[in-house]
Each structure stands twice: as C-alpha cells, then as structure tokens.
Design an enzyme around this catalytic site. Sequence first.
Site, mmCIF file in Angstrom:
data_model
loop_
_atom_site.group_PDB
_atom_site.id
_atom_site.type_symbol
_atom_site.label_atom_id
_atom_site.label_comp_id
_atom_site.label_asym_id
_atom_site.label_seq_id
_atom_site.Cartn_x
_atom_site.Cartn_y
_atom_site.Cartn_z
ATOM 1 N N ASP A 85 0.846 -1.193 0.000
ATOM 2 C CA ASP A 85 0.000 0.000 0.000
ATOM 3 C C ASP A 85 0.884 1.246 0.000
ATOM 4 O OD1 ASP A 85 -2.347 1.770 0.598
ATOM 5 O OD2 ASP A 85 -3.323 -0.145 0.999
ATOM 6 N N HIS B 22 -4.125 5.654 3.291
ATOM 7 C CA HIS B 22 -4.770 4.479 2.737
ATOM 8 C C HIS B 22 -4.200 3.208 3.382
ATOM 9 C CE1 HIS B 22 -5.821 1.690 -0.601
ATOM 10 N NE2 HIS B 22 -6.815 2.530 -0.831
ATOM 11 N N SER C 111 -10.953 -1.155 -1.922
ATOM 12 C CA SER C 111 -9.724 -1.117 -1.130
ATOM 13 C C SER C 111 -9.985 -1.445 0.332
ATOM 14 C CB SER C 111 -9.110 0.287 -1.168
ATOM 15 O OG SER C 111 -8.340 0.462 -2.313
#
Length: 757
Positions: A169, A235, A561
């Site tokens: 990520d 994220h 995601s």
Amino acid sequence: MDSRSHGWCSLPRPAIAAAVLLAVSLAATPAASHGGHDDTGLHSNYLIIVRKPYEYDTNVYKNVSSWHASLLTSVCDMAKETLEKDPSSMSRLIYSYRNVVNGFAARLTPEEVEEMSKKDWFVHAYPEKTYQLQTTHTPQLLGLMGSARRGGVWNTSNMGEGIIIGILDDGIYAGHPSFHGRDMKPPPAKWNGRCDFNETVCNNKLIGARSFFESAKWKWKGLRDPVLPINEGQHGTHTSSTAAGSFVAGANIFGNALGTAGGMAPRAHIAFYQVCYVEKGCDRDDILAAVDDALEDGVDILSLSLGDEQADDFSDDPVSLGGYTAAMHGVLVSAAGGNTGPGPSTVVNEAPWVLTVGAGTTDRRFVATVKLGDNVSLDGESLSEPKNFGDEMRPLVRDVGDGMCTSENVLRAMNVTGKIIICDAGGELSSAKAKMALRAGAAGMILVSPQVFGSVVVPRPHVLPTVQVPFATAQKIKAYIRTAQNSTANFIFKGTVFNTPKSPVVAPFSSRGPNRRSRGILKPDIIGPGVNILAGVPKIEDMEFGPDEEMPKFDIKSGTSMAAPHLSGIAALIKNAHPTWSPAAIKSALMTTADSTDNVRKPISDSDGSPATYFALGAGYVNARKAMDPGLVYNLTAADYVPFLCGLNYTDQRVNMIIHPSPPVECAKMPKLEQKDLNYPSITAILDQTPFSATIARSATNVGAAAHTVKTASGRAPAGTIEGELKWVSGKYVVRSPILVCPGTGRSAATPATERT
Ligand SMILES: *[C@@H]1O[C@H](CO)[C@@H](O)[C@H](O)[C@H]1NC(C)=O
Ligand SMILES: *[C@@H]1O[C@H](CO)[C@@H](O)[C@H](O)[C@H]1NC(C)=O
Ligand SMILES: *[C@@H]1O[C@H](CO)[C@@H](O)[C@H](O)[C@H]1NC(C)=O
Ligand SMILES: *[C@@H]1O[C@H](CO)[C@@H](O)[C@H](O)[C@H]1NC(C)=O
Ligand SMILES: *[C@@H]1O[C@H](CO)[C@@H](O)[C@H](O)[C@H]1NC(C)=O
Ligand SMILES: *[C@@H]1O[C@H](CO)[C@@H](O)[C@H](O)[C@H]1NC(C)=O
Ligand SMILES: *[C@@H]1O[C@H](CO)[C@@H](O)[C@H](O)[C@H]1NC(C)=O
Ligand SMILES: *[C@@H]1O[C@H](CO)[C@@H](O)[C@H](O)[C@H]1NC(C)=O
C-alpha cells in the site's frame, strides 16, 4: 561474459541490495538517486522477461542478479555511444526478480530494447506502468464476536495468532494505536523479513516495514525519497488496521461509530510493503519487487488494494504474475476488484488464482434527518454533527449557480446567511463546498449524492453541519422547495444506528463482471464490507483542527480497497484454524459460505434497489463464521491452472511467463482445460453452440465433520443470462456455488433472469 559485467553498463551494486539498503546506497552512490541524472530523457523503465532459466548459467554467475546484470551488459555494450552521454546508466538494473517473474527491471533506451529483442534469451519488454490504489462495527456484523457456542470465531481463541498478513500500500503510520504490540506473541520462526523503521516503532504487531521505490523514483521526478523509511500513508494505515489492527477502545469519528476498533484478525502480524505514492500511484515493477520479497519473507496472506484497468491478459500485470507465484508458495492473494462500477466488465485483478473482492455496505448508518417545513422528514447521513444545532426551522434554498455550490461569489450574492443550502454532487470536493458555504454564512448544507449511488450515502466530516442524502431523497426536497412559499428545514442528528434493514447492498462503485480476461470465470469472487468503514488513519484529511483539539485517529473510508483487507483478515483466521489448507481451499471456504441474502432474508440488492446480479455479487457477501467450517472445498494447486491457461489459447511464452518459477511447459503437449471445468467455487457456462447444453466438472474435498448425503439442484437451460446455484446440503453444511449460464458471442446478453433454483 563475466568480465563484461563490469563494462559500460557496470553496476556499482546489485539491484537487490539497492532496494534493501536504501539509506546506505543513496549516500554512497549519488548516481543511483534520482533528480537530474537523467535529463536526456533517453531512458525509461522496462520490465524485461527472459527465456532461459537461471540454472542455465549458474556455473558462471553466482546469483540471479549477477546473471541479469550480465544480460543487461551484453546489450549496453551495443549502445556505447548512448551510454557515454548518459551517466545514469551506472544504475541501469533496477530490480532483479527471483520469484515472481523470470526477468528484471532496468532503465533502457528504445534502441537498447530493440537490440535486446534480437537476443535468444529475450522474451518481452514491458514499458513502465502505473497502478492505482482503489472499522469498529464490522467484527460483529461478520459474526466474529460473540460466544463460541453461537459461532463467534474470535471466542474459539482464533484471532489470527501466528499468521502474517503482507500488505502492499502507500505507507503506514507505525505509531497508530491500532498497531500496538501488547498481547502479541513474537512472529513465527519462519519470518524472514525486515523493519526499516528506526528502532522502536516495529513490534510484534507490525513486524515488517519496507519501501519499494527504486523504479518509481525514476519515473516520478521529484518524488521525495521517504523521509522516514516509510511514509505515513492514509490508505495503507486504514487497510492495515482493517485487516489486522489490534483492539483500540473508544475509537470513533466525532463521536460516531464509537466502539472498540479491531481488525478482522486482531492477533495476526502485519508486514508492510510501501509500493504506492500519494497522487502518483503504484509502479508495476516496485509491486513485483515487493511480492518477490514478501514471498521469501514468509507472509501467509497478501492484501492488495490496488489495480489497473488496462491489463490485457494475465501475463501483463503484477497482481496475477505475483499471485500465481504466491499460490505456489501457499499464499493467498486478496485483491480489490476495483471502484469503477456499476458499469459492466469493470472488474480488475481477475485471475482465477487471486481472490477478487467487491464492496458492499454494512448495516450501520450515521443517521441525520432533514425535517422540512411541511413536516415531512427524510433520512440522510452525517458525520458533521454539531453540539447544538437547535430546533428552529431555517430558510432552505437551492444553489442558484450551477446547483453544485462551486462558486462562493454566487453563494454570497444569494445571501445564504443563516440558511440551509442544498448542493448537487460534482464540480468540487464536498469538503471544499462546505468551506465555501461556511464562509458565505450558511447554517447548514444538504449534499446530494450522485444518482448512480442509489440508496448508498458516503458521508464525510465537514466544517459546517451537513446532511448527505441519496439522489432520490434530494428530488423530494427540491420538489418541496419549488412548491412551498417559504421553504424551511432543520436537521435532527440521530447518531450511529445499526441493523438498518435491507443490508447489505452492493456498493455502486464496486466494479462488475463479466471478467474481460477469462469470461468463463465469474468475477468478483465475493463482496465484503467496503462502504463507510471506520479504521485507523494518521489524521483526518481535509479538516483543520485547532491547536488544542485532539486529531481523531480513525476515519471512514469507502472502496473495494476497504473490502479486500476484510477478506485478508478473515482468510488469516481460516489459515489459523486450518494451517494446511491451500489458498484455493481458503478461497473456496469463503465463497461457498457467503451470504446471498440480506438481513431481511431477501436476495441482496444492488444500490439501485434491484436484485444484485452475480456480476456484482460474485458468490455473495462474506460470512466469516460459516467460512471457518465450510464442509466441502473445491481445491486447486498452482499446477492446475496450467491446462486452464493453455485452454485460454495463450502462447507458450505467455503461459511460461505466468507460471514462473515452475518449469516451462508446451501447451501442445498438455491437456487443455475449458474455463468452465476449472475446479472453481463458482460455475460459469458459456453456451455458444447448439445444442445449448454443457457438462461441468467439479470435485469437492470433504473437510467437514461428517460424510455427506448429497442433494444437488442446478440451473436449467439458457435463455439469456441465467443465474442458478449448486448446493451440497448435509446436516449443518450448505456448500453453495453460484451458477451462471451465459449466451455465447453473437447472442446478445439478455437481462439477467432472476431464476434461482
Ligand atoms: C550476487 O553476486 C554478486 C557478484 O558475485 C555479489 O556482489 C552480490 O552481493 C550478490 N547478490 C546477492 C543478492 O546475493
Ligand atoms: C466471548 O463470549 C462471551 C460470552 O460467552 C462474550 O461475553 C464475549 O464478548 C465474547 N468475546 C468476544 C471477543 O467476542
Ligand atoms: C526515527 O526517525 C525520525 C525521523 O527521521 C527521527 O525524528 C527520530 O529521532 C528517529 N528515532 C530514533 C529512535 O532513532
Ligand atoms: C407540523 O407539525 C406541527 C406540530 O405537530 C403542527 O403544529 C404544524 O401545524 C404542522 N405543520 C404543517 C405544515 O403541517
Ligand atoms: C442577509 O440575510 C440576513 C438574514 O436574513 C440579513 O440579516 C442580512 O442583512 C442579509 N445581508 C445582506 C447583505 O443582504
Ligand atoms: C414568506 O416570507 C415572506 C418574507 O419573509 C413573508 O412576507 C411571507 O408572509 C411568507 N409567507 C408565508 C406563507 O409564510
Ligand atoms: C488442497 O491441495 C493442496 C495441494 O495439493 C493440499 O496441500 C491440500 O491439503 C489440499 N486440501 C486442502 C483442504 O487444502
Ligand atoms: C481456443 O482455440 C480453440 C481452437 O481454435 C477454440 O475452439 C476455443 O474456443 C479457443 N478458446 C478460447 C478461450 O478462446
């Protein structure tokens, strides 16, 4: 040959060491650092696939990277003139891959690639490519909590102990409370990875952290080498804490969703691999390098919330290339299916050896009601709940500009002081609209969701009291504004509400099948929670906080995601309960036990209210509790995919690219398998020849407690796309596979019939 490896194209250091010893090599070898050394623009990054196995040259070259360097040198010598002008050629070899592909990444000129293509060892050169990145409540929802008797998975002392989840990520905030190491045992002895954070930040929870940007740094000039070894990614912090965050009491966002946060596998270990950069994306060759290393590091599960829509076939994308090698290593890859729905054929990461995860809602809402002057009350959602909004009715107005509240001047001219303004979707980020409305004096804002979102609302925290409403609700509010003499409204904030009926629904943005690269394999495989998921973040984006205000450490995000790491965490629990299960068996357990109905026992709906098709749902919505004990599994080994690839009519070259490091095959000498006959947990038959019938082969492995008495029910003959299901029913077990019967090419894909047997 050996001596030439120190010729024109000589490498001051092996490429692998470059990725590994970042700080050291940057200091020691300025040529390796980006920024100004490649001003000629002659070179760009290529992934070079080679034909010969490394063993071919082991007598001369000590290791794969010295062998790759020698291959590179043989071509660089042919391009001496170019090289003399280009000092950056000192560090041409970016990565030398050992596991996922037979090849290397290098900086090359088009002439050199041309030269290379004449070599007998050359297979293919891929130009550089960029991939894009695509929860306190979910544990109860998915059946993880509760007593063991009632099936609470965590209570059977399974919180993912001893399982390592590798996450690729954009960075991780190591100091986040979700990554504390209390209650965590040290990682298993097989763990062979590293933590590149300085000293104290890694612990028994976050056991590994590395950054891969050797390829990205050439591509994105000005990309700052991470100041820390790893960036503090929004994220990546969110996905990591969703998969395996430790318990954190009192997690919330502005008082909403208050509860104890924990990942799906709260005792699993996290190994983090930074491969994505904010506002840039994720470089393909960096992704490959991270997977290459993660498999040697000893991860059990790989969680990839990234993808690419343009990939042509399974041989040209790192998720499927790396995923195949992962399958050989017994590692399940759980990947986001993409956020480009609801249009057809939008799903990504669709190789059959990867678990492709779509997104659905949960049954939690952050309810806020808009009360109109005619006493009609309409529900929306809000994360911008003021302490004291008061109960007086306020004037309610529409933006008289573009309707989307994108001009502060218009808002000022309208005199929105003390009023509630309704703003359509589009034009600007909603956070920017909120700031303008506040500056213009508005008391509150009603934000309209895009029509395509149907009933789904994705609230954000905003600087002024805001209620976000579905498109259909907004039409009612606007009709009221048109007819009322003096329209007024007020907001009533109801906070976090659970058990919303008709949950889950498929998220509007969740990418849909059919599978473009293998139509006979249904994708996505499964859906999981991916709308308004609360999980850890370094800080809340788009919000300013006063110096004394505590910055919230949890935020709500939506996307496939967010869904993929839920499945990664649940897969870790299955792996813990069944250590010998293959990735395909774990995937089968997840898929055959997934729910096809919602919490009012109706078929799961799409966001527009219609029943969701299998192209949106896959096998259904994950049911963690049932997945622990599926009864039967459809098993597959990595080698089983070879006849499948030959059956797709891939060239030997492409097949061998994918199956590396398995020995190369010749499809002409192999049995070919039709897609429908792959021992997959869902079934797709394409009927393009009369008579329109198909025989499908499956074999199931009994992993349950008792022998099975088998009853089957199957879909009937086709008339357009038909959905059915195959169920093996025995005592406590129901093993369900969706069956999809599609017309062949030439016959139009009719509207899906809601025929379920
Ligand atoms: C590969 O071999 C070269 C030269 O023999 C050596 O310098 C390098 O350290 C080796 N690399 C790895 C990753 O073992
Ligand atoms: C375990 O079960 C007990 C009841 O038997 C319950 O009170 C407790 O909350 C459960 N723990 C978890 C983590 O689900
Ligand atoms: C870790 O790195 C950060 C940032 O470079 C630095 O501020 C900090 O002092 C370092 N901590 C230790 C223990 O070295
Ligand atoms: C709305 O409800 C209130 C209280 O029940 C009542 O006094 C008022 O007349 C109603 N207004 C309209 C427009 O129906
Ligand atoms: C805007 O409206 C408010 C409240 O109705 C009023 O007090 C104010 O004077 C108005 N401002 C302008 C510039 O018209
Ligand atoms: C609407 O507002 C105007 C001006 O504020 C006022 O004169 C009028 O009486 C109001 N009409 C109703 C039906 O409330
Ligand atoms: C599936 O196949 C693999 C490889 O042959 C084997 O190790 C495993 O035991 C099989 N069964 C399950 C349930 O994974
Ligand atoms: C592969 O080629 C064969 C023979 O030409 C054909 O029958 C088959 O449909 C092809 N398969 C796919 C998946 O295109």
